[in-house]
Design a protein around this motif. Structure first.
Motif, PDB file in Angstrom:
ATOM      1  N   ALA A 187     -13.442 -26.821  40.921  1.00 20.75           N
ATOM      2  CA  ALA A 187     -13.164 -28.271  40.900  1.00 20.75           C
ATOM      3  C   ALA A 187     -14.025 -28.957  39.841  1.00 20.75           C
ATOM      4  O   ALA A 187     -13.571 -29.885  39.146  1.00 20.75           O
ATOM      5  CB  ALA A 187     -13.424 -28.871  42.278  1.00 20.75           C
ATOM      6  N   PHE A 188     -15.258 -28.491  39.697  1.00 20.97           N
ATOM      7  CA  PHE A 188     -16.162 -29.036  38.679  1.00 20.97           C
ATOM      8  C   PHE A 188     -15.588 -28.815  37.283  1.00 20.97           C
ATOM      9  O   PHE A 188     -15.554 -29.734  36.458  1.00 20.97           O
ATOM     10  CB  PHE A 188     -17.532 -28.363  38.805  1.00 20.97           C
ATOM     11  CG  PHE A 188     -18.508 -28.756  37.740  1.00 20.97           C
ATOM     12  CD1 PHE A 188     -19.266 -29.906  37.845  1.00 20.97           C
ATOM     13  CD2 PHE A 188     -18.683 -27.944  36.615  1.00 20.97           C
ATOM     14  CE1 PHE A 188     -20.168 -30.269  36.854  1.00 20.97           C
ATOM     15  CE2 PHE A 188     -19.580 -28.295  35.619  1.00 20.97           C
ATOM     16  CZ  PHE A 188     -20.322 -29.461  35.743  1.00 20.97           C
ATOM     17  N   ASN A 189     -15.143 -27.595  37.017  1.00 20.67           N
ATOM     18  CA  ASN A 189     -14.602 -27.287  35.684  1.00 20.67           C
ATOM     19  C   ASN A 189     -13.396 -28.173  35.368  1.00 20.67           C
ATOM     20  O   ASN A 189     -13.257 -28.672  34.245  1.00 20.67           O
ATOM     21  CB  ASN A 189     -14.214 -25.809  35.603  1.00 20.67           C
ATOM     22  CG  ASN A 189     -15.422 -24.887  35.608  1.00 20.67           C
ATOM     23  OD1 ASN A 189     -16.524 -25.308  35.269  1.00 20.67           O
ATOM     24  ND2 ASN A 189     -15.213 -23.641  35.996  1.00 20.67           N
ATOM     25  N   GLN A 190     -12.540 -28.364  36.368  1.00 18.38           N
ATOM     26  CA  GLN A 190     -11.357 -29.219  36.149  1.00 18.38           C
ATOM     27  C   GLN A 190     -11.767 -30.656  35.878  1.00 18.38           C
ATOM     28  O   GLN A 190     -11.223 -31.313  34.987  1.00 18.38           O
ATOM     29  CB  GLN A 190     -10.435 -29.159  37.368  1.00 18.38           C
ATOM     30  CG  GLN A 190      -9.711 -27.831  37.489  1.00 18.38           C
ATOM     31  CD  GLN A 190      -8.727 -27.831  38.656  1.00 18.38           C
ATOM     32  OE1 GLN A 190      -7.987 -28.788  38.850  1.00 18.38           O
ATOM     33  NE2 GLN A 190      -8.741 -26.760  39.418  1.00 18.38           N
ATOM     34  N   ALA A 191     -12.728 -31.161  36.649  1.00 17.29           N
ATOM     35  CA  ALA A 191     -13.194 -32.540  36.460  1.00 17.29           C
ATOM     36  C   ALA A 191     -13.832 -32.698  35.077  1.00 17.29           C
ATOM     37  O   ALA A 191     -13.632 -33.705  34.392  1.00 17.29           O
ATOM     38  CB  ALA A 191     -14.191 -32.908  37.555  1.00 17.29           C
ATOM     39  N   LEU A 192     -14.572 -31.672  34.674  1.00 19.17           N
ATOM     40  CA  LEU A 192     -15.242 -31.697  33.367  1.00 19.17           C
ATOM     41  C   LEU A 192     -14.210 -31.740  32.249  1.00 19.17           C
ATOM     42  O   LEU A 192     -14.333 -32.499  31.284  1.00 19.17           O
ATOM     43  CB  LEU A 192     -16.083 -30.421  33.256  1.00 19.17           C
ATOM     44  CG  LEU A 192     -17.296 -30.396  32.362  1.00 19.17           C
ATOM     45  CD1 LEU A 192     -18.313 -31.429  32.789  1.00 19.17           C
ATOM     46  CD2 LEU A 192     -17.924 -29.006  32.397  1.00 19.17           C
TER      47      LEU A 192
END
Ligand code: SAH
Ligand code: DHB
Ligand code: MG
Length: 220
Positions: A187-192
């Motif tokens: 989820a972090f990678n997508q948000a980034l």
């Protein structure tokens, strides 16, 4: 899926790189000794990753750094060394035992910059922090990385850098997972990737820490 089983060559090359670029270092050796003596998990960044974090902080001329996830202060020493006199590093740590080790290590660390290890859950401490900081290093519980990112963007100055460890998790981010750390990293990678205020990339890494990845994001 092809999974490399013989990762020996990657560890050997990491050891070669560390041998070349990271000479014996009493402060870092002491940090590892203290952590081992206190029974801390051996999950600190590798020497090469520490040097990389140090170089990143120097490259952006960092004067204020925020770290989330101190453990025994090994990465804190590396980042803190990039700061000169008048610099400041704040590091957040949930576990009081870890924080105690880190404070001992930093007290013996000879940093020019001031340092502050704060004990508590990062999500409780972050709302009380004010920016701007030049660099944020995220390395605590991965399930909260998306929430940490919101704070990191709020706190980091334009042109500043957000770095996050462990965002590849042996490639497990490629698949649906029940592991909250993998779900958080994914989820972090997508948000980034889609954040309007960030330009970002993930560097895949293999070596002494297995197969993982480091995210780098510049605040516009
Ligand atoms: N940055 C360190 C390694 C950090 S390991 C280094 O490279 O040397 C991750 C740390 O995050 C652990 O010490 C763990 O106790 C801490 N942590 C876990 N959950 C946390 C939370 N909610 N808030 C703050 N720290 C947390
Ligand atoms: C692990 C590695 C890390 O760098 C970290 O921050 C947390 C856990 C691990 O290998 O389990
Ligand atoms: Mg890590």
């Amino acid at each position: 899926m092809a999974v490399p089983t013989d990762t020996g060559i990657f560890e050997d090359v990491d050891a070669y790189i560390d041998g070349l670029f990271i000479p014996q270092d009493p402060v870092l050796d002491n940090a590892l000794r203290e952590a081992a003596a206190a029974g801390l998990p051996e999950i600190q960044v590798s020497p090469g990753q520490g040097k990389f974090l140090y170089l990143l902080a120097k490259l952006i001329g960092a004067r204020r750094i925020l770290e989330v996830g101190t453990l025994g202060g090994y990465s804190t020493v590396w980042l803190g060394r990039a700061l000169g006199e008048g610099g400041e590093i704040v590091s957040l740590e949930l576990d009081p035992l870890h924080a105690d080790v880190a404070r001992r290590v930093l007290a013996a660390g000879g940093l020019q910059a001031s340092w502050d290890v704060r004990t508590g859950a990062a999500l409780d401490l972050l709302p009380g922090l004010a920016g701007p900081v030049d660099l944020v290093f995220l390395d605590a519980n991965k399930e909260s990385y998306p929430a940490y990112l919101t704070h990191a963007v709020r706190l980091t100055r334009p042109g500043g850098l957000i770095v996050a460890d462990n965002v590849v998790r042996r490639g497990e981010i490629l698949h649906r997972s029940m592991d909250p750390n993998v779900i958080g990293a994914s989820a972090f990678n997508q948000a980034l990737a889609r954040h309007p205020k960030l330009e970002a990339i993930v560097l895949q890494q293999v070596g002494l820490k297995g197969h993982d990845g480091l995210a780098l994001a510049r605040v516009k």
